[in-house]
Design a protein around this motif. Structure first.
Motif, PDB file in Angstrom:
ATOM      1  N   TYR A   4       0.863  -1.190   0.000  1.00  0.00           N
ATOM      2  CA  TYR A   4       0.000   0.000   0.000  1.00  0.00           C
ATOM      3  C   TYR A   4       0.897   1.237   0.000  1.00  0.00           C
ATOM      4  N   HIS A  16      -1.560  -5.034   2.054  1.00  0.00           N
ATOM      5  CA  HIS A  16      -0.986  -4.296   3.179  1.00  0.00           C
ATOM      6  C   HIS A  16      -1.950  -3.168   3.514  1.00  0.00           C
ATOM      7  N   GLY A  64       3.652   2.591   7.933  1.00  0.00           N
ATOM      8  CA  GLY A  64       3.981   3.445   6.793  1.00  0.00           C
ATOM      9  C   GLY A  64       5.125   4.369   7.175  1.00  0.00           C
ATOM     10  N   ASP A  65       5.784   4.904   6.168  1.00  0.00           N
ATOM     11  CA  ASP A  65       6.924   5.790   6.429  1.00  0.00           C
ATOM     12  C   ASP A  65       6.482   7.239   6.479  1.00  0.00           C
ATOM     13  N   TYR A  76      12.122  -6.338  12.096  1.00  0.00           N
ATOM     14  CA  TYR A  76      13.373  -5.786  11.552  1.00  0.00           C
ATOM     15  C   TYR A  76      14.600  -6.491  12.119  1.00  0.00           C
ATOM     16  N   HIS A  91      14.468  -1.466  13.564  1.00  0.00           N
ATOM     17  CA  HIS A  91      13.864  -0.383  12.795  1.00  0.00           C
ATOM     18  C   HIS A  91      14.725   0.882  12.932  1.00  0.00           C
ATOM     19  N   ASP A 141      12.962  -2.086  20.230  1.00  0.00           N
ATOM     20  CA  ASP A 141      12.257  -2.464  19.001  1.00  0.00           C
ATOM     21  C   ASP A 141      11.487  -3.773  19.211  1.00  0.00           C
ATOM     22  N   LYS A 200       2.766  -5.552  19.303  1.00  0.00           N
ATOM     23  CA  LYS A 200       1.912  -5.810  18.133  1.00  0.00           C
ATOM     24  C   LYS A 200       1.353  -7.239  18.188  1.00  0.00           C
TER      25      LYS A 200
END
Ligand SMILES: Cc1cc2nc3c(=O)[nH]c(=O)nc-3n(C[C@H](O)[C@H](O)[C@H](O)COP(=O)(O)OP(=O)(O)OC[C@H]3O[C@@H](n4cnc5c(N)ncnc54)[C@H](O)[C@@H]3O)c2cc1C
Length: 318
Positions: A51, A95, A126-127, A180, A184, A193, A200
Protein backbone atom coordinates in the motif's frame (compact mmCIF):
# COMPACT_ATOMS: atom_id res chain seq x y z
CA UNK A 1 -7.22 -19.75 3.89
CA UNK A 2 -5.72 -17.74 6.73
CA UNK A 3 -1.91 -17.44 6.66
CA UNK A 4 -1.57 -19.20 9.97
CA UNK A 5 -3.69 -22.16 8.84
CA UNK A 6 -1.66 -22.49 5.63
CA UNK A 7 1.57 -22.62 7.65
CA UNK A 8 0.13 -25.27 9.97
CA UNK A 9 -1.19 -27.31 7.06
CA UNK A 10 2.23 -27.26 5.34
CA UNK A 11 3.70 -29.15 8.34
CA UNK A 12 7.17 -27.67 8.03
CA UNK A 13 7.47 -27.66 4.27
CA UNK A 14 8.25 -24.04 3.31
CA UNK A 15 5.63 -21.98 1.50
CA UNK A 16 6.44 -19.69 -1.41
CA UNK A 17 5.06 -16.14 -1.33
CA UNK A 18 5.94 -12.88 -3.00
CA UNK A 19 5.06 -9.22 -2.84
CA UNK A 20 4.05 -6.94 -5.69
CA UNK A 21 3.66 -3.16 -5.93
CA UNK A 22 0.61 -1.58 -7.54
CA UNK A 23 1.66 -0.04 -10.86
CA UNK A 24 2.12 3.71 -11.07
CA UNK A 25 -1.08 5.63 -11.72
CA UNK A 26 -1.97 5.56 -15.41
CA UNK A 27 -0.54 2.09 -16.03
CA UNK A 28 -2.60 -0.98 -16.78
CA UNK A 29 -3.08 -3.95 -14.45
CA UNK A 30 -1.39 -6.05 -17.18
CA UNK A 31 1.99 -5.20 -15.66
CA UNK A 32 0.84 -6.98 -12.49
CA UNK A 33 -0.22 -10.09 -14.39
CA UNK A 34 3.10 -10.03 -16.29
CA UNK A 35 4.89 -10.13 -12.92
CA UNK A 36 2.70 -12.91 -11.50
CA UNK A 37 2.31 -15.23 -14.52
CA UNK A 38 5.93 -16.52 -14.60
CA UNK A 39 5.67 -17.45 -10.89
CA UNK A 40 2.38 -19.37 -10.95
CA UNK A 41 4.00 -22.75 -11.66
CA UNK A 42 5.75 -22.54 -8.25
CA UNK A 43 2.35 -22.59 -6.55
CA UNK A 44 2.52 -19.41 -4.46
CA UNK A 45 0.49 -19.72 -1.28
CA UNK A 46 -0.06 -15.98 -1.01
CA UNK A 47 0.60 -12.84 -3.00
CA UNK A 48 1.12 -9.66 -0.99
CA UNK A 49 0.15 -6.28 -2.38
CA UNK A 50 1.82 -3.21 -0.89
CA UNK A 51 0.00 0.00 0.00
CA UNK A 52 1.38 3.42 -0.86
CA UNK A 53 0.39 6.62 0.82
CA UNK A 54 0.31 9.96 -0.87
CA UNK A 55 3.52 11.80 -1.74
CA UNK A 56 4.27 15.50 -1.90
CA UNK A 57 5.82 17.03 -5.01
CA UNK A 58 6.78 20.60 -5.74
CA UNK A 59 6.12 21.56 -9.38
CA UNK A 60 7.61 24.65 -10.94
CA UNK A 61 5.42 26.48 -13.47
CA UNK A 62 6.42 28.65 -16.42
CA UNK A 63 5.70 31.85 -14.47
CA UNK A 64 8.22 30.81 -11.79
CA UNK A 65 5.56 29.89 -9.23
CA UNK A 66 5.98 26.65 -7.32
CA UNK A 67 2.99 24.46 -6.61
CA UNK A 68 2.86 21.94 -3.76
CA UNK A 69 0.99 18.87 -5.00
CA UNK A 70 -0.11 15.91 -2.95
CA UNK A 71 -0.24 12.85 -5.20
CA UNK A 72 -1.14 9.22 -4.65
CA UNK A 73 1.12 7.65 -7.24
CA UNK A 74 0.32 3.97 -6.68
CA UNK A 75 -3.34 3.58 -5.80
CA UNK A 76 -5.28 0.36 -6.30
CA UNK A 77 -4.18 -2.05 -3.56
CA UNK A 78 -7.72 -3.25 -2.78
CA UNK A 79 -8.75 -3.57 -6.43
CA UNK A 80 -5.54 -5.37 -7.40
CA UNK A 81 -5.87 -7.75 -4.44
CA UNK A 82 -9.42 -8.65 -5.47
CA UNK A 83 -8.42 -9.03 -9.14
CA UNK A 84 -5.60 -11.43 -8.24
CA UNK A 85 -7.75 -13.45 -5.85
CA UNK A 86 -10.49 -13.99 -8.41
CA UNK A 87 -8.29 -14.37 -11.52
CA UNK A 88 -5.81 -16.86 -10.09
CA UNK A 89 -7.70 -18.28 -7.10
CA UNK A 90 -4.67 -17.45 -4.94
CA UNK A 91 -5.02 -15.91 -1.49
CA UNK A 92 -3.83 -12.33 -1.25
CA UNK A 93 -2.40 -10.28 1.58
CA UNK A 94 -3.08 -6.61 1.03
CA UNK A 95 -0.99 -4.30 3.18
CA UNK A 96 -2.79 -1.66 5.16
CA UNK A 97 -1.10 1.41 6.58
CA UNK A 98 -1.74 4.00 9.26
CA UNK A 99 -0.35 7.00 7.36
CA UNK A 100 -2.87 9.00 5.34
CA UNK A 101 -6.02 7.60 6.95
CA UNK A 102 -8.25 8.39 9.88
CA UNK A 103 -9.82 5.50 11.74
CA UNK A 104 -13.18 5.77 9.95
CA UNK A 105 -11.45 5.50 6.57
CA UNK A 106 -9.47 2.53 7.86
CA UNK A 107 -12.66 0.83 9.03
CA UNK A 108 -14.32 1.40 5.66
CA UNK A 109 -11.31 -0.09 3.85
CA UNK A 110 -11.41 -3.13 6.12
CA UNK A 111 -15.13 -3.56 5.44
CA UNK A 112 -14.42 -3.58 1.68
CA UNK A 113 -11.79 -6.30 2.16
CA UNK A 114 -14.13 -8.31 4.36
CA UNK A 115 -16.89 -8.15 1.72
CA UNK A 116 -14.39 -9.32 -0.90
CA UNK A 117 -13.60 -12.41 1.18
CA UNK A 118 -10.03 -11.23 1.83
CA UNK A 119 -9.06 -12.48 5.28
CA UNK A 120 -5.33 -11.85 5.43
CA UNK A 121 -3.60 -8.54 6.02
CA UNK A 122 -0.19 -7.11 6.72
CA UNK A 123 -0.59 -4.07 8.96
CA UNK A 124 2.21 -1.49 8.94
CA UNK A 125 2.56 2.08 10.05
CA UNK A 126 3.98 3.45 6.79
CA UNK A 127 6.92 5.79 6.43
CA UNK A 128 7.11 9.51 6.89
CA UNK A 129 6.26 11.58 3.84
CA UNK A 130 9.32 12.54 1.75
CA UNK A 131 10.66 15.76 3.21
CA UNK A 132 9.18 15.10 6.66
CA UNK A 133 11.62 14.26 9.44
CA UNK A 134 9.20 12.10 11.41
CA UNK A 135 6.15 10.03 10.68
CA UNK A 136 3.03 12.06 11.33
CA UNK A 137 -0.33 10.39 11.70
CA UNK A 138 -3.32 11.82 9.88
CA UNK A 139 -5.80 13.73 12.00
CA UNK A 140 -7.83 11.03 13.74
CA UNK A 141 -5.50 8.29 12.44
CA UNK A 142 -3.19 5.76 14.07
CA UNK A 143 0.36 6.56 15.19
CA UNK A 144 1.65 2.99 15.41
CA UNK A 145 0.95 -0.33 13.75
CA UNK A 146 -0.11 -1.72 17.15
CA UNK A 147 -3.04 0.77 17.21
CA UNK A 148 -4.06 -0.45 13.77
CA UNK A 149 -3.94 -4.08 14.96
CA UNK A 150 -6.22 -3.19 17.88
CA UNK A 151 -8.76 -1.71 15.49
CA UNK A 152 -8.63 -4.85 13.32
CA UNK A 153 -9.07 -7.06 16.39
CA UNK A 154 -12.08 -5.01 17.45
CA UNK A 155 -13.64 -5.72 14.06
CA UNK A 156 -12.78 -9.42 14.47
CA UNK A 157 -14.84 -9.21 17.65
CA UNK A 158 -17.71 -7.44 15.87
CA UNK A 159 -16.89 -4.08 17.47
CA UNK A 160 -17.27 -1.29 14.94
CA UNK A 161 -16.57 2.39 15.58
CA UNK A 162 -20.26 3.25 15.77
CA UNK A 163 -21.25 1.71 19.07
CA UNK A 164 -24.92 1.89 18.20
CA UNK A 165 -24.66 -0.59 15.32
CA UNK A 166 -26.64 -3.74 16.08
CA UNK A 167 -26.08 -7.36 14.93
CA UNK A 168 -22.62 -6.55 13.62
CA UNK A 169 -20.78 -9.19 11.58
CA UNK A 170 -17.35 -10.00 13.01
CA UNK A 171 -14.50 -10.11 10.51
CA UNK A 172 -11.91 -12.91 10.50
CA UNK A 173 -8.67 -11.17 9.61
CA UNK A 174 -5.36 -12.96 10.13
CA UNK A 175 -2.97 -10.06 10.48
CA UNK A 176 0.79 -9.98 10.08
CA UNK A 177 3.20 -7.23 11.05
CA UNK A 178 6.67 -6.06 10.02
CA UNK A 179 9.81 -7.04 11.95
CA UNK A 180 13.37 -5.79 11.55
CA UNK A 181 16.36 -8.15 11.86
CA UNK A 182 18.63 -5.09 11.83
CA UNK A 183 16.13 -3.14 14.03
CA UNK A 184 13.86 -0.38 12.80
CA UNK A 185 15.71 2.79 11.79
CA UNK A 186 13.95 4.95 14.38
CA UNK A 187 14.40 2.57 17.27
CA UNK A 188 17.13 3.48 19.78
CA UNK A 189 18.11 -0.17 20.34
CA UNK A 190 17.10 -3.78 19.67
CA UNK A 191 15.47 -4.30 23.08
CA UNK A 192 13.07 -1.40 22.54
CA UNK A 193 12.26 -2.46 19.00
CA UNK A 194 11.48 -6.03 20.12
CA UNK A 195 9.40 -4.68 23.01
CA UNK A 196 7.17 -2.82 20.54
CA UNK A 197 7.12 -5.80 18.20
CA UNK A 198 5.79 -7.87 21.09
CA UNK A 199 3.16 -5.20 21.70
CA UNK A 200 1.91 -5.81 18.13
CA UNK A 201 1.72 -9.56 18.74
CA UNK A 202 0.04 -9.11 22.11
CA UNK A 203 -2.47 -6.84 20.37
CA UNK A 204 -3.45 -9.75 18.10
CA UNK A 205 -1.02 -10.01 15.17
CA UNK A 206 -0.44 -13.64 14.20
CA UNK A 207 2.75 -13.64 12.15
CA UNK A 208 5.74 -11.45 11.31
CA UNK A 209 7.31 -10.71 7.92
CA UNK A 210 10.83 -9.33 8.13
CA UNK A 211 12.48 -6.47 6.39
CA UNK A 212 15.01 -7.65 3.77
CA UNK A 213 18.40 -8.82 5.01
CA UNK A 214 21.42 -10.23 3.19
CA UNK A 215 23.14 -12.06 6.02
CA UNK A 216 21.10 -14.97 7.35
CA UNK A 217 22.71 -14.84 10.77
CA UNK A 218 20.73 -11.63 11.27
CA UNK A 219 17.46 -13.49 10.71
CA UNK A 220 18.41 -16.38 12.98
CA UNK A 221 19.56 -13.96 15.73
CA UNK A 222 16.33 -12.00 15.33
CA UNK A 223 14.24 -15.17 15.71
CA UNK A 224 16.22 -16.00 18.89
CA UNK A 225 15.67 -12.50 20.30
CA UNK A 226 11.94 -12.74 19.56
CA UNK A 227 11.63 -16.17 21.18
CA UNK A 228 13.52 -14.96 24.26
CA UNK A 229 11.07 -12.04 24.47
CA UNK A 230 8.11 -14.44 24.38
CA UNK A 231 7.15 -13.83 20.73
CA UNK A 232 6.12 -17.25 19.48
CA UNK A 233 4.41 -16.55 16.14
CA UNK A 234 5.87 -17.62 12.76
CA UNK A 235 8.60 -15.27 11.51
CA UNK A 236 8.71 -15.11 7.72
CA UNK A 237 12.02 -14.01 6.19
CA UNK A 238 11.73 -11.34 3.51
CA UNK A 239 14.33 -11.61 0.73
CA UNK A 240 15.20 -9.18 -1.99
CA UNK A 241 17.68 -10.20 -4.67
CA UNK A 242 19.99 -7.33 -5.56
CA UNK A 243 19.08 -6.28 -9.10
CA UNK A 244 21.34 -3.35 -9.98
CA UNK A 245 24.80 -2.13 -9.00
CA UNK A 246 23.38 1.08 -7.56
CA UNK A 247 21.29 -0.87 -5.04
CA UNK A 248 24.49 -1.36 -3.03
CA UNK A 249 23.92 2.26 -1.97
CA UNK A 250 20.19 2.78 -2.38
CA UNK A 251 18.95 -0.24 -0.39
CA UNK A 252 20.92 0.58 2.79
CA UNK A 253 19.81 4.21 2.59
CA UNK A 254 16.14 3.48 1.90
CA UNK A 255 15.63 0.50 4.21
CA UNK A 256 18.31 0.98 6.88
CA UNK A 257 19.85 -2.40 6.19
CA UNK A 258 23.43 -3.50 5.59
CA UNK A 259 25.03 -5.47 2.79
CA UNK A 260 27.76 -7.98 3.67
CA UNK A 261 31.21 -7.23 2.33
CA UNK A 262 31.39 -10.51 0.35
CA UNK A 263 28.27 -9.61 -1.60
CA UNK A 264 29.37 -6.02 -2.08
CA UNK A 265 32.76 -7.14 -3.48
CA UNK A 266 31.04 -9.54 -5.92
CA UNK A 267 28.69 -6.80 -7.14
CA UNK A 268 31.55 -4.31 -7.41
CA UNK A 269 33.29 -6.71 -9.81
CA UNK A 270 30.26 -6.76 -12.17
CA UNK A 271 30.66 -4.88 -15.45
CA UNK A 272 26.96 -4.12 -15.79
CA UNK A 273 23.55 -4.52 -14.17
CA UNK A 274 22.92 -7.80 -16.00
CA UNK A 275 25.86 -9.37 -14.17
CA UNK A 276 24.83 -7.74 -10.90
CA UNK A 277 21.31 -9.14 -11.26
CA UNK A 278 22.75 -12.64 -11.69
CA UNK A 279 24.90 -12.30 -8.58
CA UNK A 280 21.79 -11.11 -6.75
CA UNK A 281 19.95 -14.26 -7.82
CA UNK A 282 22.78 -16.57 -6.76
CA UNK A 283 23.07 -14.87 -3.38
CA UNK A 284 19.31 -15.12 -2.79
CA UNK A 285 19.34 -18.82 -3.73
CA UNK A 286 22.13 -19.42 -1.24
CA UNK A 287 20.22 -17.48 1.44
CA UNK A 288 16.94 -19.27 0.65
CA UNK A 289 18.40 -22.77 0.87
CA UNK A 290 20.01 -22.01 4.22
CA UNK A 291 16.83 -20.42 5.59
CA UNK A 292 14.72 -23.37 4.49
CA UNK A 293 17.19 -25.78 6.10
CA UNK A 294 17.06 -23.60 9.23
CA UNK A 295 13.29 -24.01 9.51
CA UNK A 296 11.88 -20.80 7.98
CA UNK A 297 8.14 -21.52 7.55
CA UNK A 298 7.60 -19.35 4.48
CA UNK A 299 9.96 -17.76 1.99
CA UNK A 300 8.82 -14.29 1.04
CA UNK A 301 10.32 -12.40 -1.91
CA UNK A 302 10.10 -8.70 -2.68
CA UNK A 303 9.63 -8.48 -6.47
CA UNK A 304 9.72 -4.68 -6.82
CA UNK A 305 7.65 -5.19 -9.96
CA UNK A 306 9.91 -7.63 -11.86
CA UNK A 307 9.85 -11.38 -11.49
CA UNK A 308 12.45 -12.93 -13.84
CA UNK A 309 14.96 -13.08 -10.96
CA UNK A 310 12.40 -14.45 -8.49
CA UNK A 311 11.55 -17.14 -11.05
CA UNK A 312 15.18 -18.28 -11.17
CA UNK A 313 15.28 -18.40 -7.37
CA UNK A 314 11.98 -20.30 -7.09
CA UNK A 315 13.21 -22.81 -9.69
CA UNK A 316 16.27 -23.53 -7.57
CA UNK A 317 14.53 -23.61 -4.18
CA UNK A 318 10.97 -24.99 -4.56
C1 LIG B 1 7.53 -6.72 5.24
C2 LIG B 1 7.29 -5.23 5.16
C3 LIG B 1 6.27 -4.72 4.39
C4 LIG B 1 6.03 -3.34 4.33
N1 LIG B 1 5.02 -2.88 3.52
C5 LIG B 1 4.78 -1.55 3.45
C6 LIG B 1 3.71 -1.02 2.64
O1 LIG B 1 2.98 -1.76 1.96
N2 LIG B 1 3.53 0.32 2.62
C7 LIG B 1 4.31 1.19 3.35
O2 LIG B 1 4.07 2.40 3.31
N3 LIG B 1 5.33 0.73 4.13
C8 LIG B 1 5.58 -0.61 4.18
N4 LIG B 1 6.61 -1.08 4.97
C9 LIG B 1 7.48 -0.12 5.62
C10 LIG B 1 6.98 0.30 7.02
O3 LIG B 1 5.79 1.05 6.89
C11 LIG B 1 8.07 1.14 7.66
O4 LIG B 1 9.20 0.35 7.93
C12 LIG B 1 7.66 1.98 8.86
O5 LIG B 1 8.70 2.92 9.10
C13 LIG B 1 7.43 1.21 10.14
O6 LIG B 1 6.32 0.42 10.05
P1 LIG B 1 5.94 -0.59 11.27
O7 LIG B 1 4.62 -1.16 10.94
O8 LIG B 1 7.06 -1.50 11.54
O9 LIG B 1 5.77 0.48 12.45
P2 LIG B 1 5.57 0.33 14.00
O10 LIG B 1 5.47 -1.07 14.44
O11 LIG B 1 4.45 1.25 14.37
O12 LIG B 1 6.95 0.90 14.58
C14 LIG B 1 7.48 2.14 14.11
C15 LIG B 1 8.56 2.63 15.05
O13 LIG B 1 7.96 3.04 16.27
C16 LIG B 1 8.42 2.26 17.37
N5 LIG B 1 7.23 2.02 18.19
C17 LIG B 1 6.24 1.12 17.97
N6 LIG B 1 5.29 1.26 18.91
C18 LIG B 1 5.66 2.27 19.72
C19 LIG B 1 5.09 2.91 20.86
N7 LIG B 1 3.93 2.49 21.36
N8 LIG B 1 5.76 3.94 21.44
C20 LIG B 1 6.95 4.36 20.93
N9 LIG B 1 7.55 3.80 19.86
C21 LIG B 1 6.91 2.77 19.26
C22 LIG B 1 9.03 1.01 16.77
O14 LIG B 1 10.06 0.45 17.56
C23 LIG B 1 9.57 1.54 15.45
O15 LIG B 1 10.80 2.19 15.64
C24 LIG B 1 6.85 -2.45 5.05
C25 LIG B 1 7.90 -2.97 5.84
C26 LIG B 1 8.12 -4.33 5.91
C27 LIG B 1 9.24 -4.86 6.76
Amino acid sequence: MRVIEAIEKAKGSPLFTFEILPPEKGMDIKSIYDTIDPLIEFDPSFIEVTYHREEVEFREHGDGSIERKVLRKRPGTVGISAAIKFKYGIEVIPHIICGGFNIEETENGLIDLHFLGINNLLAVRGDNLPGEKYFSASKGGHHYASDLIRQIMDLNNGIYLDEELKNTAPTNFCTGVAGYPEKHAESPNFQTDIKYLKEKIDAGAEYIVTQMFFDNSMYFDFVDRCREAGINVPIVPGLKPIATKSQLNTLPKTFSISIPEDLQLEIDKCKDNKQARQIGVEWAIMQSKELVAGGAPVMHYFTMGKSDNIRQIAKAVF
